[in-house]
Design a protein around this motif. Structure first.
Motif, short mmCIF file in Angstrom:
data_model
loop_
_atom_site.label_atom_id
_atom_site.label_comp_id
_atom_site.label_asym_id
_atom_site.label_seq_id
_atom_site.Cartn_x
_atom_site.Cartn_y
_atom_site.Cartn_z
N ASN A 113 0.82 -1.21 0.00
CA ASN A 113 0.00 0.00 0.00
C ASN A 113 0.85 1.26 0.00
O ASN A 113 1.94 1.29 0.59
N ILE A 114 0.36 2.29 -0.67
CA ILE A 114 0.86 3.64 -0.44
C ILE A 114 -0.27 4.41 0.22
O ILE A 114 -1.45 4.09 -0.01
N GLY B 200 8.77 4.76 4.52
CA GLY B 200 8.12 3.59 5.10
C GLY B 200 8.78 2.27 4.79
O GLY B 200 10.01 2.15 4.74
N SER B 201 7.96 1.27 4.56
CA SER B 201 8.33 -0.15 4.50
C SER B 201 9.61 -0.48 3.73
O SER B 201 9.77 -0.09 2.57
N SER B 202 10.48 -1.26 4.38
CA SER B 202 11.69 -1.73 3.70
C SER B 202 11.36 -2.80 2.67
O SER B 202 12.18 -3.08 1.79
N SER B 203 10.19 -3.42 2.76
CA SER B 203 9.79 -4.40 1.75
C SER B 203 9.32 -3.72 0.47
O SER B 203 9.54 -4.22 -0.63
N SER C 92 6.69 -0.08 8.03
CA SER C 92 5.33 0.35 7.64
C SER C 92 4.72 1.32 8.63
O SER C 92 4.12 2.33 8.25
N THR C 93 4.86 1.04 9.91
CA THR C 93 4.25 1.89 10.93
C THR C 93 4.87 3.29 10.92
O THR C 93 4.16 4.31 11.00
N SER D 66 3.64 -2.45 3.86
CA SER D 66 3.55 -3.78 3.27
C SER D 66 2.49 -4.60 4.00
O SER D 66 2.65 -5.78 4.29
N ARG D 67 1.38 -3.96 4.27
CA ARG D 67 0.24 -4.57 4.97
C ARG D 67 -0.98 -3.69 4.76
O ARG D 67 -0.90 -2.61 4.19
N GLU D 68 -2.12 -4.17 5.24
CA GLU D 68 -3.32 -3.34 5.26
C GLU D 68 -3.14 -2.24 6.30
O GLU D 68 -2.42 -2.41 7.30
N LEU D 69 -3.79 -1.10 6.09
CA LEU D 69 -3.72 -0.04 7.07
C LEU D 69 -4.55 -0.39 8.31
O LEU D 69 -5.58 -1.06 8.22
#
Length: 307
Positions: A149-150, A203-206, A234-235, A252-255
Motif C-alpha cells: 500500500n501507499i 516507510g516499509s523496507s519491503s 510500515s508503521t 507492506s500490509r493493510e492499514l
C-alpha cells in the motif's frame, strides 16, 4: 610364537572382513554410528539435532504484521486484543535484506521475507506443497500474500499525484510485474501532468526496492521531479504520512483502523507473497503452515522435531 601368529592371522581375517564390508561402503563416525555411502544420509552434513535459529522482523514491520497474521502466530486474548506469540528467542532484523543475510550465514536459521526481494543467497521453501511464486499467488495455491500500500493524507501536490498516476499506470505496473510482484491496476499508458518539485516517500523496507525502481523510471519521463525515499518500516511510514513529514507513506500490509482514522487514504499498488526462507545447506524443501507456526512460537526448537 603361535600366539603371535594366531593374532596375525586373525588380524588378516578381520581386515578381509572389513574389506568385504567395504563393498557397501560402511564407515564409522566419531559418535560410533555406522553410515553407508551407497545410501547416504539425505541431510549430508546438516545436523538435524541442532537448535533452530528463528529470525523475525522488528515490531512495526508490515512484513512481520502480515506474517504473524497469515500463519496464526498472532491471536486475540480474552479481552479481544491481538497478541504476537513470536518466541522471545528470535533474532530480530530490521530489514528484509538483514533477514536474508542472517539466514544465509546460519545453516540452522529460518526467516521470512518479501517474495519480490528474494535472491539466490537463501532458499524459499514450499508451504503446504505450493511454491512461493507470483503465478501460484494468482491461481490461489500459495496463500501467503499481502498488499503493498501507499498512503496519503488529504490533497497531495501536483507532482506527488503525477508520481502516483505513474505507479498505477500500465508503465508503472509493468515495472512491478518485472520485479516479481503482482500488479494491482489495469490502467492505460502514463501521461504526465508536467509538474515539478520534491516528493518524500517513507516507510516499509519491503516496498522500498520496487519503489526505487519506480522512482528511477518515473524520473526519466519527468525530470522535473525530485524523489527522496526514506526506508524504515510500515508503521513509521504511516505515522510520517499522518504527520505530514512525507508526501507518500509505504506499508507492506493493510492499514490499521487508527491510521485510517488519522486521515490516511490507502492505494494498493501491488500484491506480494511472503516467502519462508532457510539456509541453502538446509535439506528442508516443504513445510506446513502449522509447522511454521510452531517454529516461530518456539514450540519446536530443533530441526529433528519438524515433522
Amino acid at each position: 610364537m603361535k600366539k603371535i601368529m594366531c593374532l596375525f592371522v586373525c588380524g588378516l581375517l578381520t581386515a578381509g572382513a572389513l574389506t568385504g564390508c567395504g563393498s557397501s561402503a560402511d564407515t564409522t563416525t566419531d559418535s560410533g554410528n555406522t553410515t553407508t555411502d551407497a545410501a547416504p544420509d539425505a541431510t549430508g552434513d546438516f545436523d538435524t539435532s541442532s537448535d533452530i535459529s528463528v529470525v523475525s522482523r522488528e515490531d512495526g514491520s508490515g512484513t512481520r504484521g502480515a506474517f504473524i497474521e497469515l500463519f496464526g502466530v498472532e491471536e486475540k486474548d480474552a479481552n479481544g486484543d491481538k497478541v504476537d506469540y513470536t518466541t522471545d528467542e528470535a533474532i530480530i532484523a530490521n530489514s528484509t535484506e538483514i533477514v536474508m543475510t542472517t539466514v544465509a550465514g546460519d545453516d540452522y536459521a529460518i526467516g521470512y521475507s518479501s517474495l519480490g526481494s528474494l535472491n539466490d543467497t537463501v532458499k524459499a521453501v514450499k508451504i503446504d506443497g505450493a511454491e512461493p511464486t507470483a503465478d501460484n499467488i494468482n491461481n490461489g495455491s500459495y496463500t501467503i500474500s499481502r498488499p503493498f500500500n501507499i498512503a496519503t493524507k488529504g490533497d497531495v501536490s501536483d507532482v506527488a499525484q503525477d508520481f502516483i498516476n505513474y505507479i498505477m499506470s500500465a508503465d508503472g505496473q509493468q515495472i512491478i510485474e518485472d520485479n516479481g510482484y503482482i500488479k494491482a491496476s489495469d490502467a492505460g499508458a502514463f501521461e504526465s501532468n508536467g509538474a515539478s518539485g520534491k516528493i518524500v516517500v517513507a516507510g516499509s523496507s519491503s516496498v522500498t526496492p520496487v519503489m526505487e525502481k519506480l522512482q528511477e523510471a518515473y524520473q526519466k519521463v519527468n525530470s522535473g521531479a525530485e524523489i527522496e525515499i526514506q526506508e524504515s518500516d510500515s508503521t513509521t511510514g504511516m505515522t510520517a504520512a499522518m504527520d505530514g513529514t512525507c508526501d507518500i507513506g509505504m506499508a507492506s500490509r493493510e492499514l490499521k483502523d487508527t491510521e485510517i482514522d488519522g486521515g490516511l487514504t490507502a492505494t494498493v499498488i501491488a500484491k506480494d507473497g511472503i516467502a519462508i526462507i532457510v539456509n541453502k545447506n538446509n535439506p528442508t524443501e516443504d513445510l506446513t503452515k502449522d509447522q511454521v507456526n510452531s517454529i516461530f512460537r518456539g514450540e519446536v526448537t530443533t530441526w529433528d522435531e519438524v515433522k
